[in-house]
Design an enzyme around this catalytic site. Structure first.
Site, mmCIF file in Angstrom:
data_model
loop_
_atom_site.group_PDB
_atom_site.id
_atom_site.type_symbol
_atom_site.label_atom_id
_atom_site.label_comp_id
_atom_site.label_asym_id
_atom_site.label_seq_id
_atom_site.Cartn_x
_atom_site.Cartn_y
_atom_site.Cartn_z
ATOM 1 N N MET A 181 0.782 -0.942 0.147
ATOM 2 C CA MET A 181 -0.285 0.186 -0.044
ATOM 3 C C MET A 181 0.836 1.477 -0.257
ATOM 4 O O MET A 181 0.865 1.671 -0.814
ATOM 5 C CB MET A 181 -0.663 -0.180 1.250
ATOM 6 C CG MET A 181 -1.680 -1.300 1.119
ATOM 7 S SD MET A 181 -2.957 -0.998 -0.027
ATOM 8 C CE MET A 181 -3.779 0.566 0.221
ATOM 9 N N ASP A 184 10.344 2.692 5.663
ATOM 10 C CA ASP A 184 10.415 1.808 6.109
ATOM 11 C C ASP A 184 11.360 1.092 7.400
ATOM 12 O O ASP A 184 12.252 2.446 7.504
ATOM 13 C CB ASP A 184 10.111 0.479 4.866
ATOM 14 C CG ASP A 184 9.673 -0.463 5.255
ATOM 15 O OD1 ASP A 184 9.942 -1.062 6.103
ATOM 16 O OD2 ASP A 184 8.303 -0.921 4.619
ATOM 17 N N VAL A 233 1.582 0.896 8.084
ATOM 18 C CA VAL A 233 2.764 -0.611 8.328
ATOM 19 C C VAL A 233 1.926 -1.387 8.568
ATOM 20 O O VAL A 233 0.911 -1.247 8.501
ATOM 21 C CB VAL A 233 3.479 0.265 9.669
ATOM 22 C CG1 VAL A 233 4.291 1.606 9.005
ATOM 23 C CG2 VAL A 233 2.372 0.403 10.706
ATOM 24 N N GLU A 293 -0.795 -4.688 9.628
ATOM 25 C CA GLU A 293 -1.516 -4.369 10.301
ATOM 26 C C GLU A 293 -1.494 -4.830 12.153
ATOM 27 O O GLU A 293 -2.101 -5.879 12.174
ATOM 28 C CB GLU A 293 -2.721 -4.749 9.837
ATOM 29 C CG GLU A 293 -4.224 -4.495 10.265
ATOM 30 C CD GLU A 293 -4.832 -2.870 10.366
ATOM 31 O OE1 GLU A 293 -4.265 -2.296 9.234
ATOM 32 O OE2 GLU A 293 -6.660 -2.722 10.047
ATOM 33 N N LYS A 327 1.734 0.272 15.020
ATOM 34 C CA LYS A 327 0.915 1.175 14.286
ATOM 35 C C LYS A 327 1.077 2.819 15.182
ATOM 36 O O LYS A 327 1.654 3.697 15.196
ATOM 37 C CB LYS A 327 -0.405 1.467 14.483
ATOM 38 C CG LYS A 327 -0.767 0.885 12.998
ATOM 39 C CD LYS A 327 -1.638 0.604 12.202
ATOM 40 C CE LYS A 327 -2.696 -0.277 11.319
ATOM 41 N NZ LYS A 327 -1.901 -0.071 9.259
ATOM 42 N N SER A 386 -7.094 -1.489 7.843
ATOM 43 C CA SER A 386 -8.244 -1.444 6.793
ATOM 44 C C SER A 386 -9.564 -1.966 8.269
ATOM 45 O O SER A 386 -10.600 -2.652 7.613
ATOM 46 C CB SER A 386 -7.543 -1.985 5.888
ATOM 47 O OG SER A 386 -6.818 -3.290 6.711
ATOM 48 N N HIS A 415 -8.535 5.790 4.198
ATOM 49 C CA HIS A 415 -8.218 4.509 3.769
ATOM 50 C C HIS A 415 -8.154 4.253 1.858
ATOM 51 O O HIS A 415 -9.322 4.142 1.668
ATOM 52 C CB HIS A 415 -9.529 3.752 3.874
ATOM 53 C CG HIS A 415 -9.895 1.512 4.453
ATOM 54 N ND1 HIS A 415 -10.834 1.636 3.674
ATOM 55 C CD2 HIS A 415 -9.016 1.773 3.260
ATOM 56 C CE1 HIS A 415 -10.443 0.308 3.518
ATOM 57 N NE2 HIS A 415 -9.189 -0.063 2.811
HETATM 58 P P1 NAI Z 1 2.519 -4.820 3.526
HETATM 59 O O1 NAI Z 1 2.796 -5.860 4.609
HETATM 60 O O2 NAI Z 1 3.004 -4.652 2.358
HETATM 61 O O3 NAI Z 1 3.815 -3.403 4.399
HETATM 62 C C1 NAI Z 1 3.698 -3.031 4.978
HETATM 63 C C2 NAI Z 1 4.745 -2.311 5.391
HETATM 64 O O4 NAI Z 1 5.601 -1.602 6.692
HETATM 65 C C3 NAI Z 1 6.174 -2.898 5.186
HETATM 66 O O5 NAI Z 1 7.291 -2.935 4.357
HETATM 67 C C4 NAI Z 1 6.634 -3.167 6.668
HETATM 68 O O6 NAI Z 1 8.676 -3.341 6.311
HETATM 69 C C5 NAI Z 1 6.644 -1.927 6.448
HETATM 70 N N1 NAI Z 1 7.229 -1.690 8.120
HETATM 71 C C6 NAI Z 1 6.822 -2.891 9.389
HETATM 72 N N2 NAI Z 1 7.492 -1.772 10.401
HETATM 73 C C7 NAI Z 1 7.949 -0.319 10.116
HETATM 74 C C8 NAI Z 1 8.449 0.506 10.696
HETATM 75 N N3 NAI Z 1 8.736 0.437 12.626
HETATM 76 N N4 NAI Z 1 8.424 1.211 10.227
HETATM 77 C C9 NAI Z 1 8.449 1.976 9.274
HETATM 78 N N5 NAI Z 1 7.821 0.668 8.313
HETATM 79 C C10 NAI Z 1 8.175 -0.997 8.932
HETATM 80 O O7 NAI Z 1 0.812 -4.471 4.183
HETATM 81 P P2 NAI Z 1 0.102 -3.524 3.032
HETATM 82 O O8 NAI Z 1 -0.922 -4.203 1.995
HETATM 83 O O9 NAI Z 1 0.753 -2.487 2.155
HETATM 84 O O10 NAI Z 1 -0.554 -2.555 4.854
HETATM 85 C C11 NAI Z 1 -0.113 -1.807 5.142
HETATM 86 C C12 NAI Z 1 -1.428 -1.708 5.355
HETATM 87 O O11 NAI Z 1 -2.159 -0.903 5.038
HETATM 88 C C13 NAI Z 1 -1.867 -2.146 6.839
HETATM 89 O O12 NAI Z 1 -2.267 -1.454 7.885
HETATM 90 C C14 NAI Z 1 -3.460 -2.234 6.424
HETATM 91 O O13 NAI Z 1 -4.232 -3.201 7.246
HETATM 92 C C15 NAI Z 1 -4.135 -1.609 5.446
HETATM 93 N N6 NAI Z 1 -4.143 -2.334 3.678
HETATM 94 C C16 NAI Z 1 -4.054 -2.947 2.730
HETATM 95 C C17 NAI Z 1 -4.905 -3.178 2.034
HETATM 96 C C18 NAI Z 1 -4.605 -4.400 1.476
HETATM 97 O O14 NAI Z 1 -5.362 -4.525 0.017
HETATM 98 N N7 NAI Z 1 -3.198 -4.898 1.685
HETATM 99 C C19 NAI Z 1 -6.007 -2.158 1.483
HETATM 100 C C20 NAI Z 1 -6.378 -0.924 2.815
HETATM 101 C C21 NAI Z 1 -5.825 -0.715 3.679
#
Ligand code: NAI
Length: 734
Positions: free
Chosen positions: A335, A354, A411, A413, A418, A440, A461
């Site tokens: 995302m 990240d 980051v 979920e 968070k 989400s 979102h």
């Molecule tokens: P993802 O797992 O692809 O990415 C999460 C990223 O956060 C990773 O690159 C990770 O290294 C990074 N991260 C972890 N700890 C960190 C820190 N301390 N500082 C900075 N970065 C850090 O997950 P995704 O799918 O991108 O989801 C991210 C958020 O968006 C979640 O809250 C999810 O619920 C929400 N979301 C996801 C959707 C989807 O379709 N995947 C749709 C809408 C919202």
């Protein structure tokens, strides 16, 4: 005339400049329509006029088509029911025919008329051009020409369905009209609906040259011996077009879009008769289409409401514009990377953070991949792509957040994580900056507890894939200020997305309502309905994908996790359903998680061949219903659609969403809710709440209390109310 300026030069050439006062773009209003009639009369009767050129006075283009706002208020407002149905029909037809009449009068005025196009001509705008005897256009590939009416549930009603096929053949014309496809000038020349391409700024001179050659003032179809390119409906080629076209249409839209059927009929019937009769046929179909709930819903949601939201229609008033120059994105995963890309495309300086430099770089790599594709397809220059990419700074250093106008947190979920990154980012932020979470599922009010400034904390979102999905759901926490909402909407509009606003709740609005669709599919499966029936009926509802395949895409283990969490939270109040047993078996016993591990309701062959419904499903749940007669099919369709609308109604009842406009737009843009309905709210409003309630009561009797209408709906049914009336934020568009 107020919309057209008419100047006659020494050679008797009437230069007609189309320039609707006070608007940046010409549209066809009632007053334009009237003046087109006057123009036709003048061209015919003024002996000083030997020929004419129509051009636009706007830099933005020639004309974008009918004024749907005006058309909407004229024919959608409902008004008093006509006393005499016959008289009302006749009057309606005459209204629908008026533009055709005016344009036909220009075409047959006896003097040659050219149209000089320096910019776009869409819908009624192109139809004006098509009634001219000659069309010359600036050779600029950005200029769009097309008849997009079908996209809002309408058909071209000013000769488009008749003149275009007579110019380029039925097949080409149908492809353009049914899909609302736009063409650029050289494509239009290739197809044969413009005559000449000249450098920008030279169309007027070219039109004069054409007139100087003393051309015939007659359209091809008014000449003796005219033949339709590719043949009419009763030639072998023409017949194939209509047979194939009907089959294609049924496959694509399952008969859900009356406009599409009416377009086919108008072209088919119209090509068998002379143009004057053909135009009357078109107007009949146009009027018939305009009367359908599908057209009403689609015009309102997909045009008027979308336009209003794009202009910031749901932004609280009284807040100064918020300049968004720099935004930090926390988390460079799927995302975060997508969000960084759309921000950079909008010219926003983006810090992409990240856990380590490599992960942040990987996130930036996503933007590079998309930009490389754009460059290789000729949609962007390398220089422009480089500039966009340079706007993204990947880093693991939170100090770079400093100076950001807004932060988007994306980051994992995980509540604790968070909270941690919220604190790290806030330490760098100015007091005025906004902190938005892309969670989400986690309620915003809870996440805001980690913030030192919960007033500035909000849910922003996005949907996946971020670069393709047009909607952003903005979620207000308990303490979120109105100013933060206003600033967030400025941000969403800056990145060219459509914002809707909702209140905090588990699943917010979109995930909560969408979830009911896939769950209903699981209920049907658990009841023993043959999976192929569920999937076929699902597609027939007009949803973009069938419920079981959608469940697999979202992931069955995720659905199971959400249920398990709800069971833990609710304790004895949790109501077990057969879906719990089904999911427990699929996930816990069989390890079938969905598409992600290649095993779900479907099986996904490792050789990449087409997925198939998993044959083992019938061992898990015995098939009890393997035939689906039409009555049952219609009932199943209702189950799948109504369950989503009911959840929307519950969201209104609980105050999760308060705006019918946001709910309708959100339902179509977020999860592709059957667009022909106009959205979840329009589905209920346009069929009438009382009827909806009665049908849901029947479903509740048969399938269970999840179909029981909430008290809000019963109250509205008793009072004869609509959502757009009761929750009237949207008077202008309603
Ligand atoms: P993802 O797992 O692809 O990415 C999460 C990223 O956060 C990773 O690159 C990770 O290294 C990074 N991260 C972890 N700890 C960190 C820190 N301390 N500082 C900075 N970065 C850090 O997950 P995704 O799918 O991108 O989801 C991210 C958020 O968006 C979640 O809250 C999810 O619920 C929400 N979301 C996801 C959707 C989807 O379709 N995947 C749709 C809408 C919202």
């Amino acid at each position: 005339m107020e919309n057209f300026k008419l100047e006659i030069d020494a050679e008797g050439i009437a230069l007609i400049t189309f320039d609707v006062p006070g608007r940046s773009m010409n549209t066809i209003t009632a007053s334009v329509l009237e003046e087109l009639g006057e123009l036709a009369h003048t061209l015919k009767t003024d002996a000083a006029i030997k020929g004419a050129i129509i051009q636009s006075g706007k830099a933005s283009g020639f004309c974008a088509g009918a004024d749907l706002g005006e058309m909407g208020s004229g024919s959608l407002a409902g008004g008093a029911a006509p006393q005499d149905a016959d008289a009302a029909l006749k009057a309606g037809f005459e209204r629908a025919f008026a533009l055709n009449k005016a344009l036909r009068a220009i075409e047959t005025c006896g003097k040659p008329v050219a149209c000089a196009l320096e910019g776009l001509a869409l819908g009624g705008g192109l139809e004006i051009a098509l009634c001219c005897h000659y069309r010359v256009i600036a050779d600029n590939p950005k200029i769009k020409l097309g008849l997009p009416e079908a996209k809002v549930g309408l058909l071209p009603g000013a000769g488009g369905t008749q003149r275009l096929p007579r110019l380029i053949g039925a097949q080409n014309a149908l492809m353009m009209i049914l899909q609302g496809e736009e063409k650029n000038p050289s494509e239009a020349k290739g197809l044969g609906f413009v005559h000449e391409l000249v450098p920008a700024g030279e169309t007027l001179a070219a039109a004069r040259r054409w007139l100087a050659a003393k051309p015939k003032a007659v359209a091809p179809w008014d000449e003796k011996g005219f033949k339709i390119p590719g043949g009419g409906p009763f030639t072998p080629g023409g017949a194939m077009t209509f047979i194939g076209g009907n089959a294609f249409l049924s496959k694509q839209s399952y008969g859900n879009y009356p406009a599409q059927k009416h377009i086919m009929s108008a072209v088919y019937e119209g090509l068998q008769v002379p143009i004057d009769a053909a135009l009357r046929i078109e107007s009949r179909y146009f009027f018939k289409t305009l009367q359908t709930p599908q057209a009403r819903g689609m015009i309102r949601t997909l045009f008027l409401s979308m336009q209003a939201l794009a202009k910031g229609g749901n932004r609280p008033k009284g807040h100064a514009p918020y300049e968004i120059n720099k935004v930090s994105v926390l988390g460079a995963g799927m995302m975060g990377a997508g969000i960084a890309y759309v921000q950079a495309m909008a010219g926003i300086e983006t810090v992409l953070i990240d856990r380590d430099q490599a992960s942040a770089e990987k996130g930036k790599g996503y933007a590079k991949d998309i930009l490389d594709k754009r460059v290789s397809r000729g949609r962007m220059s390398q220089g422009a792509a480089d500039k966009v990419l340079a706007l993204i700074t990947p880093t693991a250093d939170y100090a770079l957040v400093k100076g950001s106008d807004l932060v988007v947190e994306a980051v994992f979920e995980n509540r604790e994580l968070k909270a941690e990154v919220t604190k790290l980012a806030e330490a760098q932020l100015a007091q005025t900056a906004v902190f938005g979470s892309n969670t989400s599922t986690l309620p915003i009010t809870g996440l805001a507890e980690a913030s030192a400034r919960p007033k500035n904390f909000i849910g922003i979102h996005f949907f996946s894939p971020v670069d393709k999905m047009g909607l952003v759901e903005i979620i207000l926490g308990k303490e979120t200020s109105e100013e933060t909402l206003a600033k967030s909407i400025y941000y969403v509009l800056k990145i060219k997305k459509t914002p809707i606003t909702v209140n905090d709740s588990r699943g917010f609005y979109t995930s909560r309502c969408f979830g009911t669709y896939v769950t209903e599919g699981a209920h049907m499966l658990a009841e023993g309905i043959k999976p192929a029936i569920i999937e076929n009926v699902g597609k027939m509802t007009g949803m973009p994908r069938a419920p079981l395949e959608m469940s697999d895409d979202v992931a069955l283990d995720l659905a199971w996790k959400v249920r398990s969490q709800a069971r833990a939270d609710l304790g004895s109040a949790y109501k077990e359903t057969p879906v719990d047993g089904l999911l427990a078996n699929m996930v816990e016993k069989l390890g079938r998680y969905g598409r992600k591990n290649g095993k779900g309701y479907y099986e996904y062959p490792s050789d990449g061949s087409k997925k198939k419904i998993w044959p083992g499903l019938s061992d898990l749940v015995a098939v009890k219903i393997s035939e689906c007669p039409p009555e049952l099919r219609d009932e199943y369709k209702k189950r799948l659609l109504y369950i989503q609308a009911l959840e929307t109604a519950r969201c209104f009842e609980e105050g999760v969403i308060t705006s019918p406009r946001d709910a309708d737009v959100g339902s179509i843009l977020a999860w592709g809710f059957a667009p022909y309905t106009g959205g979840t709210v329009s589905l209920m409003d346009l069929m009438g709440i009382a009827k909806f309630v009665a049908e849901c009561d029947v479903l509740a009797q048969k399938y269970g209390p999840r179909f029981t209408p909430p008290a809000l709906l019963r109250d509205m049914a008793a009072k004869g109310e609509t959502f757009y009336g009761r929750f009237a934020d949207n008077k202008a568009a309603a």
